[in-house]
Design a protein around this motif. Sequence first.
Motif, PDB file in Angstrom:
ATOM      1  N   ALA A 206       0.851  -1.139   0.239  1.00 43.86           N
ATOM      2  CA  ALA A 206       0.025  -0.080   0.045  1.00 43.86           C
ATOM      3  C   ALA A 206       0.815   1.512   0.160  1.00 43.86           C
ATOM      4  CB  ALA A 206      -0.644   0.104   1.100  1.00 43.86           C
ATOM      5  N   SER A 207       0.332   2.328  -0.574  1.00 48.34           N
ATOM      6  CA  SER A 207       0.969   3.481  -0.426  1.00 48.34           C
ATOM      7  C   SER A 207      -0.088   4.640  -0.247  1.00 48.34           C
ATOM      8  CB  SER A 207       1.715   3.975  -1.876  1.00 48.34           C
ATOM      9  OG  SER A 207       0.885   3.844  -2.858  1.00 48.34           O
ATOM     10  N   LEU A 212      -5.972   9.709   6.392  1.00 45.46           N
ATOM     11  CA  LEU A 212      -7.073   8.771   5.860  1.00 45.46           C
ATOM     12  C   LEU A 212      -6.464   7.441   5.226  1.00 45.46           C
ATOM     13  CD1 LEU A 212      -9.651  11.388   4.620  1.00 45.46           C
ATOM     14  CD2 LEU A 212      -9.583  10.045   6.707  1.00 45.46           C
ATOM     15  N   ASP A 213      -4.912   7.403   5.382  1.00 44.09           N
ATOM     16  CA  ASP A 213      -4.591   6.633   4.550  1.00 44.09           C
ATOM     17  C   ASP A 213      -3.822   5.574   5.432  1.00 44.09           C
ATOM     18  OD1 ASP A 213      -4.963   7.042   1.663  1.00 44.09           O
ATOM     19  OD2 ASP A 213      -3.301   8.489   1.964  1.00 44.09           O
ATOM     20  N   ARG A 214      -3.710   6.176   6.886  1.00 41.12           N
ATOM     21  CA  ARG A 214      -2.675   5.318   7.904  1.00 41.12           C
ATOM     22  C   ARG A 214      -3.638   3.965   8.164  1.00 41.12           C
ATOM     23  NH1 ARG A 214      -3.079   7.805  13.666  1.00 41.12           N
ATOM     24  NH2 ARG A 214      -1.302   9.364  12.881  1.00 41.12           N
ATOM     25  N   CYS A 215      -4.797   4.042   8.360  1.00 42.58           N
ATOM     26  CA  CYS A 215      -5.328   2.375   8.436  1.00 42.58           C
ATOM     27  C   CYS A 215      -5.103   1.570   7.412  1.00 42.58           C
ATOM     28  CB  CYS A 215      -6.858   2.381   8.803  1.00 42.58           C
ATOM     29  SG  CYS A 215      -7.851   3.006   7.398  1.00 42.58           S
ATOM     30  N   LEU A 216      -5.128   2.048   6.169  1.00 38.92           N
ATOM     31  CA  LEU A 216      -4.510   1.024   5.017  1.00 38.92           C
ATOM     32  C   LEU A 216      -3.132   0.646   5.169  1.00 38.92           C
ATOM     33  CD1 LEU A 216      -4.893  -0.457   2.380  1.00 38.92           C
ATOM     34  CD2 LEU A 216      -4.706   1.716   1.245  1.00 38.92           C
ATOM     35  N   LEU A 217      -2.372   1.784   5.492  1.00 33.22           N
ATOM     36  CA  LEU A 217      -0.722   1.386   5.579  1.00 33.22           C
ATOM     37  C   LEU A 217      -0.440   0.628   6.623  1.00 33.22           C
ATOM     38  CD1 LEU A 217      -1.008   3.652   3.226  1.00 33.22           C
ATOM     39  CD2 LEU A 217       1.115   4.510   4.350  1.00 33.22           C
ATOM     40  N   ASP A 218      -1.098   0.701   7.749  1.00 35.84           N
ATOM     41  CA  ASP A 218      -1.028   0.150   8.938  1.00 35.84           C
ATOM     42  C   ASP A 218      -1.804  -1.639   8.632  1.00 35.84           C
ATOM     43  OD1 ASP A 218       0.205   2.108  10.513  1.00 35.84           O
ATOM     44  OD2 ASP A 218      -1.709   2.382  11.427  1.00 35.84           O
ATOM     45  N   TYR A 219      -2.589  -1.776   7.896  1.00 40.79           N
ATOM     46  CA  TYR A 219      -3.258  -3.256   7.560  1.00 40.79           C
ATOM     47  C   TYR A 219      -2.278  -3.914   6.566  1.00 40.79           C
ATOM     48  CZ  TYR A 219      -6.229  -6.318   5.140  1.00 40.79           C
ATOM     49  OH  TYR A 219      -6.715  -7.418   4.230  1.00 40.79           O
ATOM     50  N   ALA A 220      -1.779  -3.137   5.823  1.00 38.47           N
ATOM     51  CA  ALA A 220      -0.750  -3.842   4.480  1.00 38.47           C
ATOM     52  C   ALA A 220       0.448  -4.627   5.249  1.00 38.47           C
ATOM     53  CB  ALA A 220      -0.415  -2.979   3.544  1.00 38.47           C
ATOM     54  N   ASP A 221       0.739  -5.490   4.273  1.00 42.91           N
ATOM     55  CA  ASP A 221       1.820  -6.393   4.654  1.00 42.91           C
ATOM     56  C   ASP A 221       3.142  -5.312   4.483  1.00 42.91           C
ATOM     57  OD1 ASP A 221       0.665  -8.989   5.011  1.00 42.91           O
ATOM     58  OD2 ASP A 221       0.016  -8.529   3.125  1.00 42.91           O
ATOM     59  N   TYR A 222       2.931  -4.635   3.315  1.00 48.36           N
ATOM     60  CA  TYR A 222       4.197  -3.614   2.856  1.00 48.36           C
ATOM     61  C   TYR A 222       3.751  -2.320   2.511  1.00 48.36           C
ATOM     62  CZ  TYR A 222       6.138  -8.262   1.959  1.00 48.36           C
ATOM     63  OH  TYR A 222       6.714  -9.573   2.214  1.00 48.36           O
ATOM     64  N   ALA A 223       4.398  -1.277   3.085  1.00 44.84           N
ATOM     65  CA  ALA A 223       3.609  -0.004   2.847  1.00 44.84           C
ATOM     66  C   ALA A 223       4.828   0.880   2.754  1.00 44.84           C
ATOM     67  CB  ALA A 223       2.863   0.330   4.076  1.00 44.84           C
ATOM     68  N   ILE A 224       4.453   2.174   1.879  1.00 48.07           N
ATOM     69  CA  ILE A 224       5.350   3.222   1.953  1.00 48.07           C
ATOM     70  C   ILE A 224       4.704   4.712   1.625  1.00 48.07           C
ATOM     71  CG2 ILE A 224       5.289   2.957  -0.753  1.00 48.07           C
ATOM     72  CD1 ILE A 224       8.427   3.857  -0.726  1.00 48.07           C
ATOM     73  N   ALA A 225       5.039   5.809   2.234  1.00 44.96           N
ATOM     74  CA  ALA A 225       4.305   6.958   2.217  1.00 44.96           C
ATOM     75  C   ALA A 225       5.382   8.060   1.277  1.00 44.96           C
ATOM     76  CB  ALA A 225       3.813   7.225   3.671  1.00 44.96           C
ATOM     77  N   ALA A 255       6.167   9.439  -6.768  1.00 43.02           N
ATOM     78  CA  ALA A 255       5.372   8.279  -7.361  1.00 43.02           C
ATOM     79  C   ALA A 255       6.568   7.141  -7.955  1.00 43.02           C
ATOM     80  CB  ALA A 255       4.497   8.695  -8.323  1.00 43.02           C
ATOM     81  N   ASP A 256       7.326   7.760  -8.701  1.00 43.30           N
ATOM     82  CA  ASP A 256       8.487   6.814  -9.281  1.00 43.30           C
ATOM     83  C   ASP A 256       8.972   5.954  -8.147  1.00 43.30           C
ATOM     84  OD1 ASP A 256       7.999   8.353 -11.589  1.00 43.30           O
ATOM     85  OD2 ASP A 256       9.934   9.102 -11.847  1.00 43.30           O
ATOM     86  N   GLU A 257       9.429   6.488  -6.891  1.00 42.93           N
ATOM     87  CA  GLU A 257      10.179   5.849  -6.044  1.00 42.93           C
ATOM     88  C   GLU A 257       9.183   4.795  -5.289  1.00 42.93           C
ATOM     89  OE1 GLU A 257      12.586   6.917  -1.874  1.00 42.93           O
ATOM     90  OE2 GLU A 257      12.236   8.416  -3.436  1.00 42.93           O
ATOM     91  N   ILE A 258       8.080   5.265  -5.426  1.00 37.38           N
ATOM     92  CA  ILE A 258       6.963   4.246  -4.559  1.00 37.38           C
ATOM     93  C   ILE A 258       6.664   2.980  -5.764  1.00 37.38           C
ATOM     94  CG2 ILE A 258       4.509   4.021  -4.335  1.00 37.38           C
ATOM     95  CD1 ILE A 258       4.342   6.926  -3.386  1.00 37.38           C
ATOM     96  N   MET A 259       6.880   3.450  -6.984  1.00 42.16           N
ATOM     97  CA  MET A 259       6.703   2.123  -7.989  1.00 42.16           C
ATOM     98  C   MET A 259       8.007   1.224  -7.806  1.00 42.16           C
ATOM     99  SD  MET A 259       3.683   2.048  -9.001  1.00 42.16           S
ATOM    100  CE  MET A 259       4.015   0.690  -9.959  1.00 42.16           C
ATOM    101  N   GLU A 260       9.049   1.845  -7.630  1.00 45.91           N
ATOM    102  CA  GLU A 260      10.246   0.965  -7.397  1.00 45.91           C
ATOM    103  C   GLU A 260      10.231   0.188  -6.224  1.00 45.91           C
ATOM    104  OE1 GLU A 260      14.291   2.697  -7.916  1.00 45.91           O
ATOM    105  OE2 GLU A 260      13.279   4.622  -8.506  1.00 45.91           O
ATOM    106  N   TYR A 261       9.632   0.596  -5.189  1.00 45.62           N
ATOM    107  CA  TYR A 261       9.432  -0.177  -4.021  1.00 45.62           C
ATOM    108  C   TYR A 261       8.283  -1.313  -4.377  1.00 45.62           C
ATOM    109  CZ  TYR A 261       7.821  -1.321   0.928  1.00 45.62           C
ATOM    110  OH  TYR A 261       7.297  -1.834   1.949  1.00 45.62           O
ATOM    111  N   VAL A 262       7.276  -1.006  -5.090  1.00 51.37           N
ATOM    112  CA  VAL A 262       6.469  -1.836  -5.340  1.00 51.37           C
ATOM    113  C   VAL A 262       6.929  -3.251  -6.016  1.00 51.37           C
ATOM    114  CG1 VAL A 262       4.074  -2.569  -6.745  1.00 51.37           C
ATOM    115  CG2 VAL A 262       4.228  -0.556  -5.316  1.00 51.37           C
ATOM    116  N   TYR A 263       7.887  -2.720  -6.964  1.00 46.02           N
ATOM    117  CA  TYR A 263       8.719  -3.912  -7.799  1.00 46.02           C
ATOM    118  C   TYR A 263       9.626  -4.797  -6.865  1.00 46.02           C
ATOM    119  CZ  TYR A 263       6.822  -3.017 -12.659  1.00 46.02           C
ATOM    120  OH  TYR A 263       5.865  -2.685 -13.558  1.00 46.02           O
ATOM    121  N   GLU A 264      10.271  -4.016  -6.061  1.00 39.69           N
ATOM    122  CA  GLU A 264      11.132  -4.651  -5.059  1.00 39.69           C
ATOM    123  C   GLU A 264      10.269  -5.468  -4.070  1.00 39.69           C
ATOM    124  OE1 GLU A 264      13.153  -2.963  -1.083  1.00 39.69           O
ATOM    125  OE2 GLU A 264      13.424  -1.572  -2.763  1.00 39.69           O
ATOM    126  N   VAL A 265       9.335  -5.072  -3.675  1.00 44.67           N
ATOM    127  CA  VAL A 265       8.700  -6.149  -3.061  1.00 44.67           C
ATOM    128  C   VAL A 265       8.061  -7.386  -3.793  1.00 44.67           C
ATOM    129  CG1 VAL A 265       6.438  -6.547  -1.638  1.00 44.67           C
ATOM    130  CG2 VAL A 265       7.452  -4.296  -1.285  1.00 44.67           C
TER     131      VAL A 265
END
Length: 275
Positions: A206-207, A212-225, A255-265
Amino acid sequence: MIYASDLDQTLIYSKRSLGVPLESSGLLPAEQIEGATSAFISAQALQWLKTLPADVMFMPVTTRTMEQYRRITVFQTELVPAYAVTSNGGNIIVGGEVDREWNRRIHEQVRRDGAHAEEARQVFGQVLHEDWVVSERFCDELFYAFVIERDRMPLEQVLEKARMMHEMGWEVSIQGRKVYLVPAAVNKQTAVEHIRNLTNGGAVVASGDSLLDRCLLDYADYAIAPRHGELYREQLRDKLEVNYRFTEVSGVYAADEIMEYVYEVHGSISAARTS
């Protein structure tokens, strides 16, 4: 794997929130209002979204109303997700259609779990003033959005009132030029969890940038903000311990860094499966 992401100031950016000059390279139109571009996305981030591995389901998760979400042309034409969450979790769009049963369940839970919308608005209204509130809207019959003059807003008074609203089963989030007043029952985590169970979607990445995103990021297995967001500012102010990382970059290219993280995970999960 599911990649569930907030949109505004996470993947797409208005002119005001870009953080770089409008003529910067690598920016593509993401949203049109009356024929004019109102939001942008990094071309690199969009390319990575389009080329996500087949076993990754991208799911937009936004506080925008259904009408506002459908203005984002990039997700109506170039990249059409199988599932999208709008209205901060109050609505789920499946194959372009609203899941009416989910919406009914959310409305029932709101009535059961917190103060009535009119009561919440009356109490929160004690801190609102025309000096800094430009307009307000009751969105999708679920929550309130106030357009504000941020530099005129009495921040400490609003935060104090937010603590009171929390006790009434409502949450307050300050995002740029908007303040949201949302029932706790209307949240992104519950909607994503529902879709995860429905699709047997596996791990969730999750990102998001706001409270209002905190509950989603806390729930996710992996998260970045992103570093520029409300979550980052609160973490600095209150020195919160969080289970997610922040980007090094601020603004649209976060957003580029976020997508890099998604691919890394995804690479790590794939490697673990084959080891």
